[in-house]
Write a protein that holds these residues in place. Structure first.
Motif, PDB file in Angstrom:
ATOM      1  N   ARG A 290       0.818  -1.199   0.000  1.00  0.00           N
ATOM      2  CA  ARG A 290       0.000   0.000   0.000  1.00  0.00           C
ATOM      3  C   ARG A 290       0.859   1.259   0.000  1.00  0.00           C
ATOM      4  O   ARG A 290       2.058   1.218   0.272  1.00  0.00           O
ATOM      5  N   ARG A 291       0.202   2.376  -0.274  1.00  0.00           N
ATOM      6  CA  ARG A 291       0.896   3.666  -0.271  1.00  0.00           C
ATOM      7  C   ARG A 291       1.491   3.916   1.102  1.00  0.00           C
ATOM      8  O   ARG A 291       0.831   3.753   2.122  1.00  0.00           O
TER       9      ARG A 291
ATOM     10  N   ASN B   9      -6.968   6.145  -2.442  1.00  0.00           N
ATOM     11  CA  ASN B   9      -6.221   5.024  -1.860  1.00  0.00           C
ATOM     12  C   ASN B   9      -7.078   3.766  -1.759  1.00  0.00           C
ATOM     13  O   ASN B   9      -6.575   2.643  -1.887  1.00  0.00           O
TER      14      ASN B   9
ATOM     15  N   TRP C 274      -6.958   2.193  -5.133  1.00  0.00           N
ATOM     16  CA  TRP C 274      -5.599   1.681  -5.364  1.00  0.00           C
ATOM     17  C   TRP C 274      -5.352   0.397  -4.581  1.00  0.00           C
ATOM     18  O   TRP C 274      -4.776  -0.546  -5.110  1.00  0.00           O
ATOM     19  N   ASP C 275      -5.759   0.368  -3.320  1.00  0.00           N
ATOM     20  CA  ASP C 275      -5.514  -0.813  -2.489  1.00  0.00           C
ATOM     21  C   ASP C 275      -6.136  -2.063  -3.105  1.00  0.00           C
ATOM     22  O   ASP C 275      -5.548  -3.151  -3.078  1.00  0.00           O
ATOM     23  N   ARG C 276      -7.334  -1.904  -3.662  1.00  0.00           N
ATOM     24  CA  ARG C 276      -7.969  -3.047  -4.322  1.00  0.00           C
ATOM     25  C   ARG C 276      -7.149  -3.518  -5.516  1.00  0.00           C
ATOM     26  O   ARG C 276      -6.951  -4.726  -5.721  1.00  0.00           O
TER      27      ARG C 276
ATOM     28  N   ILE D 158      -3.955  -3.027  -6.068  1.00  0.00           N
ATOM     29  CA  ILE D 158      -2.678  -3.571  -5.603  1.00  0.00           C
ATOM     30  C   ILE D 158      -2.868  -5.000  -5.110  1.00  0.00           C
ATOM     31  O   ILE D 158      -2.081  -5.899  -5.443  1.00  0.00           O
ATOM     32  N   THR D 159      -3.907  -5.219  -4.314  1.00  0.00           N
ATOM     33  CA  THR D 159      -4.183  -6.564  -3.798  1.00  0.00           C
ATOM     34  C   THR D 159      -4.410  -7.554  -4.928  1.00  0.00           C
ATOM     35  O   THR D 159      -3.978  -8.714  -4.861  1.00  0.00           O
TER      36      THR D 159
END
Length: 253
Positions: free
Chosen positions: A180-181, A213, A216-218, A220-221
């Motif tokens: 994550r960021r 974010n 983005w987190d989704r 990235i996962t």
């Protein structure tokens, strides 16, 4: 030795440039006070031109035809300025006067204006100078819809002019964002405020204002968020002091 490489650009950067971009221009500009006491931050001038115009000119030069601009703080001034511009871009307004939605909420509110194709987003308080290739065209050339939901333009922390943070992201050897960021720990890459997104990422959002974010987190996962290294200059023009520093570097070539 840093083993992170820039995503490969196809020999023909004629990957289809998105027709639509969103410019984030609704923020309160608190870090830019006192300049923003009487004008919105997107209209603060750097090198003789408002920050908003720098962003819109980059979009137009890349071949984008439509820009969605969200407004909140001193929204009338932003709209009046946009009406005075030479309309080489179609400008659509996403009105957040009633409530500032933050970046993620801003995307949700503008989703009908954005449409159903991959699109560019740009923060109006970041200024960049392209390197050997137009950065937005490079994003389009590197976009792979089968494996990407987000492609962020990054700059190494050491080249993030006027940036006071510790970096945002780590990238693996294939340009995929890992983790994550990061805000409290050192990270080698800073997000430039420029990215390409799939509209399918705008789904299952929370109520009210929220940060990008979450989206983005989704991505990235799911292993569907990537970064591409910016080859030119980049400036975080978020404070009055950053203006003079940015102008000095630009004047120095």
């Amino acid at each position: 030795m840093n083993n992170v490489r820039t995503l490969a650009i196809r020999p023909d950067p004629g990957g289809v440039v998105p027709q639509t971009a969103m410019v984030m221009a609704a923020g309160l500009g608190t870090r830019m006070r006192p300049l923003t006491n009487t004008r919105p931050k997107p209209l603060v001038e750097v090198a003789g031109q408002p920050l908003l115009d720098h962003a819109l000119d980059r979009l137009r030069a890349a071949g984008i035809r439509r820009a969605v601009v969200n407004v909140h703080y001193l929204a009338d001034a932003v709209e009046a300025h946009l009406q005075r511009r030479d309309q080489q871009l179609e400008i659509l307004i996403s009105d957040e006067r009633a409530q500032l939605m933050e970046t993620g909420g801003g995307l949700v509110q503008a989703r009908d204006l954005i449409g159903d194709q991959p699109f560019i987003t740009v923060n109006s308080d970041n200024l960049w100078v392209d390197g050997p290739i137009d950065s937005i065209r490079a994003l389009a050339a590197s976009w792979d819809d089968a494996r990407m939901d987000a492609l962020l333009l990054m700059v190494p922390l050491a080249r993030a002019h006027c940036h006071g943070g510790m970096g945002d992201f780590h990238l693996d050897a294939h340009g995929r964002i890992t983790g994550r960021r990061r805000r409290a720990r050192l990270a080698p890459f800073v997000w430039t405020g420029v990215q390409m997104l799939s509209p399918r990422l705008i789904a299952d959002w929370p109520m009210g204002p929220f940060s990008t974010n979450i989206f983005w987190d989704r991505a990235i996962t799911a292993g569907r968020a990537f970064g591409m290294t910016h080859q030119g200059l980049w400036f975080d023009v978020g404070t009055p002091g950053a203006i003079a520093k940015t102008e000095a570097i630009l004047a120095d070539g």
